[in-house]
Design a protein around this motif. Structure first.
Motif, mmCIF file in Angstrom:
data_model
loop_
_atom_site.group_PDB
_atom_site.id
_atom_site.type_symbol
_atom_site.label_atom_id
_atom_site.label_comp_id
_atom_site.label_asym_id
_atom_site.label_seq_id
_atom_site.Cartn_x
_atom_site.Cartn_y
_atom_site.Cartn_z
ATOM 1 N N GLU A 1 -0.102 10.369 -3.718
ATOM 2 C CA GLU A 1 0.584 11.599 -3.310
ATOM 3 C C GLU A 1 1.045 12.388 -4.533
ATOM 4 O O GLU A 1 0.927 13.621 -4.573
ATOM 5 C CB GLU A 1 1.778 11.260 -2.418
ATOM 6 C CG GLU A 1 2.525 12.492 -1.914
ATOM 7 C CD GLU A 1 3.692 12.144 -0.999
ATOM 8 O OE1 GLU A 1 4.566 13.011 -0.813
ATOM 9 O OE2 GLU A 1 3.729 11.005 -0.482
ATOM 10 N N LEU A 2 1.557 11.676 -5.536
ATOM 11 C CA LEU A 2 1.955 12.348 -6.774
ATOM 12 C C LEU A 2 0.758 13.018 -7.436
ATOM 13 O O LEU A 2 0.867 14.133 -7.961
ATOM 14 C CB LEU A 2 2.591 11.345 -7.735
ATOM 15 C CG LEU A 2 4.021 10.903 -7.408
ATOM 16 C CD1 LEU A 2 4.415 9.707 -8.269
ATOM 17 C CD2 LEU A 2 5.007 12.053 -7.615
ATOM 18 N N ALA A 3 -0.396 12.350 -7.399
ATOM 19 C CA ALA A 3 -1.605 12.936 -7.985
ATOM 20 C C ALA A 3 -1.992 14.219 -7.256
ATOM 21 O O ALA A 3 -2.346 15.229 -7.885
ATOM 22 C CB ALA A 3 -2.750 11.926 -7.942
ATOM 23 N N ALA A 4 -1.914 14.195 -5.938
ATOM 24 C CA ALA A 4 -2.257 15.388 -5.160
ATOM 25 C C ALA A 4 -1.282 16.527 -5.444
ATOM 26 O O ALA A 4 -1.685 17.692 -5.585
ATOM 27 C CB ALA A 4 -2.262 15.047 -3.670
ATOM 28 N N ASN A 5 -0.002 16.190 -5.552
ATOM 29 C CA ASN A 5 0.998 17.226 -5.833
ATOM 30 C C ASN A 5 0.843 17.781 -7.249
ATOM 31 O O ASN A 5 1.042 18.980 -7.483
ATOM 32 C CB ASN A 5 2.403 16.650 -5.648
ATOM 33 C CG ASN A 5 2.705 16.308 -4.203
ATOM 34 O OD1 ASN A 5 2.036 16.795 -3.289
ATOM 35 N ND2 ASN A 5 3.698 15.457 -3.980
ATOM 36 N N ASP B 1 -6.961 12.923 -10.312
ATOM 37 C CA ASP B 1 -7.268 11.702 -9.570
ATOM 38 C C ASP B 1 -6.256 10.623 -9.929
ATOM 39 O O ASP B 1 -5.602 10.687 -10.974
ATOM 40 C CB ASP B 1 -8.676 11.202 -9.899
ATOM 41 C CG ASP B 1 -9.755 12.041 -9.230
ATOM 42 O OD1 ASP B 1 -9.392 12.955 -8.462
ATOM 43 O OD2 ASP B 1 -10.944 11.793 -9.484
ATOM 44 N N ALA B 2 -6.141 9.614 -9.070
ATOM 45 C CA ALA B 2 -5.250 8.480 -9.320
ATOM 46 C C ALA B 2 -6.079 7.243 -9.622
ATOM 47 O O ALA B 2 -7.186 7.072 -9.108
ATOM 48 C CB ALA B 2 -4.353 8.224 -8.117
ATOM 49 N N ALA B 3 -5.541 6.369 -10.479
ATOM 50 C CA ALA B 3 -6.165 5.084 -10.784
ATOM 51 C C ALA B 3 -5.057 4.065 -11.003
ATOM 52 O O ALA B 3 -3.882 4.429 -11.166
ATOM 53 C CB ALA B 3 -7.059 5.182 -12.017
ATOM 54 N N GLU C 1 0.820 -1.205 0.000
ATOM 55 C CA GLU C 1 0.000 0.000 0.000
ATOM 56 C C GLU C 1 0.858 1.260 0.000
ATOM 57 O O GLU C 1 0.445 2.304 -0.517
ATOM 58 C CB GLU C 1 -0.940 -0.010 1.206
ATOM 59 C CG GLU C 1 -1.975 1.102 1.197
ATOM 60 C CD GLU C 1 -2.836 1.111 -0.063
ATOM 61 O OE1 GLU C 1 -3.330 2.196 -0.429
ATOM 62 O OE2 GLU C 1 -3.007 0.046 -0.694
ATOM 63 N N LYS C 2 2.066 1.158 0.541
ATOM 64 C CA LYS C 2 2.967 2.309 0.528
ATOM 65 C C LYS C 2 3.228 2.770 -0.899
ATOM 66 O O LYS C 2 3.257 3.974 -1.187
ATOM 67 C CB LYS C 2 4.287 1.951 1.212
ATOM 68 C CG LYS C 2 5.319 3.072 1.186
ATOM 69 C CD LYS C 2 6.630 2.645 1.830
ATOM 70 C CE LYS C 2 7.674 3.753 1.741
ATOM 71 N NZ LYS C 2 8.977 3.333 2.336
ATOM 72 N N SER C 3 3.413 1.818 -1.802
ATOM 73 C CA SER C 3 3.661 2.157 -3.203
ATOM 74 C C SER C 3 2.439 2.817 -3.830
ATOM 75 O O SER C 3 2.554 3.791 -4.584
ATOM 76 C CB SER C 3 4.039 0.890 -3.978
ATOM 77 O OG SER C 3 4.321 1.194 -5.327
ATOM 78 N N ASN C 4 1.246 2.315 -3.520
ATOM 79 C CA ASN C 4 0.018 2.916 -4.050
ATOM 80 C C ASN C 4 -0.193 4.323 -3.498
ATOM 81 O O ASN C 4 -0.644 5.223 -4.217
ATOM 82 C CB ASN C 4 -1.184 2.037 -3.706
ATOM 83 C CG ASN C 4 -1.057 0.638 -4.283
ATOM 84 O OD1 ASN C 4 -0.485 0.453 -5.355
ATOM 85 N ND2 ASN C 4 -1.570 -0.350 -3.570
ATOM 86 N N GLU C 5 0.152 4.505 -2.230
ATOM 87 C CA GLU C 5 0.013 5.832 -1.628
ATOM 88 C C GLU C 5 0.953 6.840 -2.284
ATOM 89 O O GLU C 5 0.648 8.034 -2.365
ATOM 90 C CB GLU C 5 0.284 5.761 -0.124
ATOM 91 C CG GLU C 5 -0.876 5.195 0.678
ATOM 92 C CD GLU C 5 -2.137 6.029 0.520
ATOM 93 O OE1 GLU C 5 -2.028 7.272 0.439
ATOM 94 O OE2 GLU C 5 -3.232 5.448 0.455
#
Length: 409
Positions: free
Chosen positions: A37-41, A51-53, A29-33
């Motif tokens: 985080e990149l999407a938010a930035n 958004d991320a998918a 899950e760390k990798s997915n997060e």
């Protein structure tokens, strides 16, 4: 290349636009997060919704994410987290996008993979410097060898770009050598590359996992490097971290977003195995086998809570049958054809085939259309009562149902 100092266009220009950042997905899950985080930035950078998918192993899936965006925007720009243009970029994501276009009244554009970019080269140089610091060596005064370790692909174009990046990392820098290697799928393997380097007796070996997130494969690179360090005490070796959420990645994402929204995406087809007859990849020309694998991959990962231990170990079926369920074919009865084909396949003891729905096959008015791959046989004007004939003859015995053939590819 985008920079932090360049002003972004006014946000009002993109009031009805959103970005979908597509990552691979990981059991960690760390990798997915990190992707989220990149999407938010990136959203903060572009000042539009991002958004991320994920392709697999994590949620939301691409189709679910686009369905969530459809009510609030009229245009979605898909930006890849994929480092190189292998099967996911060339097949899996485009297929998901085509299905979304058929289901939603949206303009959807997609950008290129991250690729070999100056910002990434700069980032990798810093990753190497951090490992040098940990090992108390200096490339200017010590013999430092660098190993750039990619994921590995069945696509020679993608593997070739790993070698290109390794060469660019060597140019103009004081490394003793920089070698490209892979953690799986292709050669040279990381173990073989490290063993070969030991014969040159460098002062230090810096292993750089060329991966975005801190997932299973990144840990595998660390483990192999630690084993090498223990087996060869006369060479200090250590692995660096993945690309992670470094802000320089936003420069690359911004470039790929801008290319997509201005429809100026450039991807070389000169050495694409689907376009060019490359030695050893002759059967991939035309993309029929790729479509079969992509559809099998899509179905294998439909249930994200139930995946194999090795996520890419699933085998493609002998045949894949795509039934057009777009508007015209649907009005002519294709949903009934789809269900009858599925039932006949389930009832068969000898049929190794997967039956799925498809978006428009470009033969409107001649349907319902049924395409059988990798054979390249398209049946037209198929009635639900023809399903058993297609299964019993074509799928079980490889005998084409000639009176239904619309075209062959």
């Amino acid at each position: 290349m985008s920079t932090h100092d360049e002003p972004m266009p006014a946000a009002t220009e993109f009031d009805d636009e959103a970005v979908l950042l597509v990552g691979h997905g990981s059991r960690r899950e760390k990798s997915n997060e990190q992707v989220r985080e990149l999407a938010a930035n990136l959203e903060s950078r572009l000042e539009i919704p991002v958004d991320a998918a994920f392709l697999e192993l994590a949620e939301p899936a691409i189709d679910d994410a686009i369905a969530g965006l459809a009510p609030v925007t009229s245009r979605v720009i898909v930006v890849h987290c994929s480092l190189f243009a292998a099967s996911h970029v060339k097949n899996d994501v485009p297929m998901a996008i085509e299905q979304a276009r058929a289901e939603h009244d949206l303009e959807i554009d997609t950008g290129a993979h991250l690729g070999v970019h100056p910002a990434i080269l700069d980032l990798m140089d810093d990753r190497a410097a951090a490992v040098e610091h940990d090992l108390s060596v200096d490339r200017e005064n010590d013999d430092v060898a660098v190993v750039l370790c990619g994921r590995g692909s069945s696509d020679p174009d993608a593997n070739g770009d790993v070698h290109k990046l390794a060469r660019l990392l060597f140019e103009g820098r004081a490394f003793d050598r920089v070698e490209a290697t892979f953690i799986g799928v292709t050669e040279p393997t990381l173990e073989d590359t490290l063993h070969g380097l030991s014969k040159h007796r460098p002062d230090a070996v810096v292993v750089l996992p060329y991966m975005l997130g801190d997932g299973v494969l990144t840990q595998r690179v660390r483990d192999r490097t630690a084993e090498f360090d223990a087996d060869y005490p006369y060479v200090d070796a250590s692995a660096g971290g993945p690309l992670g959420t470094d802000s320089r990645l936003l420069d690359v994402f911004a470039d790929r977003w801008q290319e997509a929204r201005t429809k100026s995406v450039e991807m070389s087809c000169d050495t694409c195995k689907y376009k060019v007859d490359l030695e050893g990849y002759e059967e991939d020309v035309g993309g029929a086998r790729a479509m079969l694998r992509a559809l099998a991959h899509q179905e294998a990962h439909a249930d994200r809570a139930d995946v194999d231990d090795e996520p890419h170990s699933h085998d493609a079926p002998g045949k894949h049958v795509a039934v057009c369920t777009n508007r015209t074919c649907a009005e002519m009865g294709s949903p009934a054809v789809l269900e009858r084909l599925r039932q006949a396949t389930r009832d068969s003891d000898y049929c190794d085939a997967r039956i799925t729905r498809s978006s428009c096959l470009g033969r409107c008015g001649d349907g319902p259309m049924v395409a059988v791959y990798p054979d390249g046989i398209w049946y037209g004007d198929v009635a639900s009562g023809d399903a058993e004939r297609i299964v019993a003859n074509h799928l079980e015995r490889n005998r084409i149902v000639s009176d239904l053939v619309d075209q062959t590819l």
